[in-house]
Design a protein around this motif. Structure first.
Motif, PDB file in Angstrom:
ATOM      1  N   GLY A  93       0.746  -1.331   0.016  1.00  0.00           N
ATOM      2  CA  GLY A  93      -0.038   0.090   0.026  1.00  0.00           C
ATOM      3  C   GLY A  93       0.995   1.187  -0.051  1.00  0.00           C
ATOM      4  O   GLY A  93       1.963   1.410  -0.658  1.00  0.00           O
ATOM      5  N   ALA A  94       0.611   2.338   0.610  1.00  0.00           N
ATOM      6  CA  ALA A  94       1.204   3.484   0.740  1.00  0.00           C
ATOM      7  C   ALA A  94       2.452   3.453   1.160  1.00  0.00           C
ATOM      8  O   ALA A  94       3.578   4.335   0.739  1.00  0.00           O
ATOM      9  CB  ALA A  94       0.492   4.585   1.570  1.00  0.00           C
ATOM     10  N   GLU A  95       2.748   2.638   2.058  1.00  0.00           N
ATOM     11  CA  GLU A  95       4.106   2.326   2.663  1.00  0.00           C
ATOM     12  C   GLU A  95       5.077   2.062   1.572  1.00  0.00           C
ATOM     13  O   GLU A  95       6.480   2.327   1.763  1.00  0.00           O
ATOM     14  CB  GLU A  95       4.205   1.088   3.657  1.00  0.00           C
ATOM     15  N   ALA A  96       4.907   1.632   0.340  1.00  0.00           N
ATOM     16  CA  ALA A  96       5.509   1.531  -0.914  1.00  0.00           C
ATOM     17  C   ALA A  96       6.002   2.757  -1.681  1.00  0.00           C
ATOM     18  O   ALA A  96       6.533   2.707  -2.737  1.00  0.00           O
ATOM     19  CB  ALA A  96       5.160   0.138  -1.799  1.00  0.00           C
ATOM     20  N   GLY A  97       5.294   3.722  -1.391  1.00  0.00           N
ATOM     21  CA  GLY A  97       5.354   4.966  -2.075  1.00  0.00           C
ATOM     22  C   GLY A  97       6.218   6.120  -1.472  1.00  0.00           C
ATOM     23  O   GLY A  97       5.855   7.384  -1.766  1.00  0.00           O
TER      24      GLY A  97
END
Length: 309
Positions: A113-117
């Motif tokens: 999710g957002a942690e990969a961005g």
């Protein structure tokens, strides 16, 4: 001297189901229990915080129920958020589906999710101090955006910053140039014996430790060997065996994170490397004797369990 742990690992949500055994392909089993936990990089940070070390998170969090759950858990452990918030960010935090079998072993399926961005401009707004222990996870380096942001920033941090790296189960799949960039700067490479074997093809943990050490420019190596303890390899020294603590294993989720977090906290307390590793073994042992991913003990609980200072 270490005064704070800063993590670039990914905080995600664990959707945990306890099963007697994993289903065969195409099969189905009934879980004896299920729960939602905050996991991923949270486990390591919580372990260090409970040992008394100041801890901060420099990774990305999403917006949504999973992101909100992660924020509450971080606040409960007094873990500061360092990455500037982005109001336009809409993606929620990612999650793991975790199957824990009767022997306490866990199997993961991860949805990012957002942690990969994470982006370079956002990470550049985070102050990384010379007295920080900066923790990098192989999971984070799997994602292109995170990898670019982290590897662009790491060469610019102070030589005094203690860089710690845990490759995780998929670290051996990273491109050679990414691993080489880590090897050039890491101070402590920490992994379990299976991960060490996947990276080095050495079935003997001591041989794997020596090979990992030989590839580092300035660092040392800790290899976790489960209930038997861990191995420590440092430049110019023999590989040291640090015995573990026998306990009844209930759930191994987060044990490696607990070990590294406690090890860094021990170094921050000024403990000798061997004593810090022994204390980390105790923390990991206590964590696997409890259900859940972030079950590491407090410093007081650790003190009561062992005569290690």
């Amino acid at each position: 001297m270490i005064t704070r742990l800063v993590s670039l690992g990914n905080v995600i949500i664990d959707i945990v189901a306890e099963v007697q055994a994993l289903p065969e392909r195409g099969g189905d089993v009934l879980a004896s229990g299920a729960r939602l936990d905050v996991g991923g990089g949270f486990n390591l940070m919580a372990a260090a915080a409970r040992q008394g070390l100041e801890v901060a998170y420099a990774g990305a969090l999403g917006r949504g129920p999973f992101g909100d759950l992660a924020r509450r858990a971080l606040a409960a452990e007094s873990i500061a958020l360092l990455l500037p918030d982005t109001a336009s960010e809409q993606e929620d935090t990612g999650f793991d589906v975790v199957l824990v079998d009767a022997g306490g072993e866990r199997t993961f399926v991860t949805a990012v999710g957002a942690e990969a961005g994470l982006t370079g401009p956002r990470l550049d707004q985070v102050e990384i101090r010379p007295t920080d222990a900066l923790v990098i996870s192989g999971y984070g380096l799997l994602h292109a955006a995170n990898r670019h942001a982290i590897l662009e920033r790491v060469p610019r941090i102070s030589p005094g910053t203690t860089v710690c790296y845990d490759p995780g189960p998929l670290g051996h799949t990273l491109p050679d140039d990414v691993v080489d960039a880590v090897r050039n700067r890491v101070d402590w490479w920490s992994c379990n014996e299976r991960e060490a074997e996947l990276i080095t093809s050495r079935t003997d943990p001591a041989a794997a430790a020596r090979e990992l050490l030989a590839g580092l420019q300035r660092g040392s190596v800790v290899i976790r060997t489960g209930m038997s303890g861990c191995l420590v390899a440092r430049p110019g020294d023999e590989v040291l065996y640090i015995p573990g603590v026998p306990v009844t294993v209930v759930d191994t989720t987060g044990a490696g994170d607990a070990h590294l977090g406690a090890f860094i906290a021990g170094l921050a307390d000024g403990l000798d490397v061997q004593i810090a590793a022994r204390r980390a073994n105790v923390v990991a042992a206590l964590s696997v004797s409890r259900r859940g991913p972030a079950t590491s003990p407090t410093a007081e609980e650790t003190d009561r369990f062992t005569d290690v200072p």
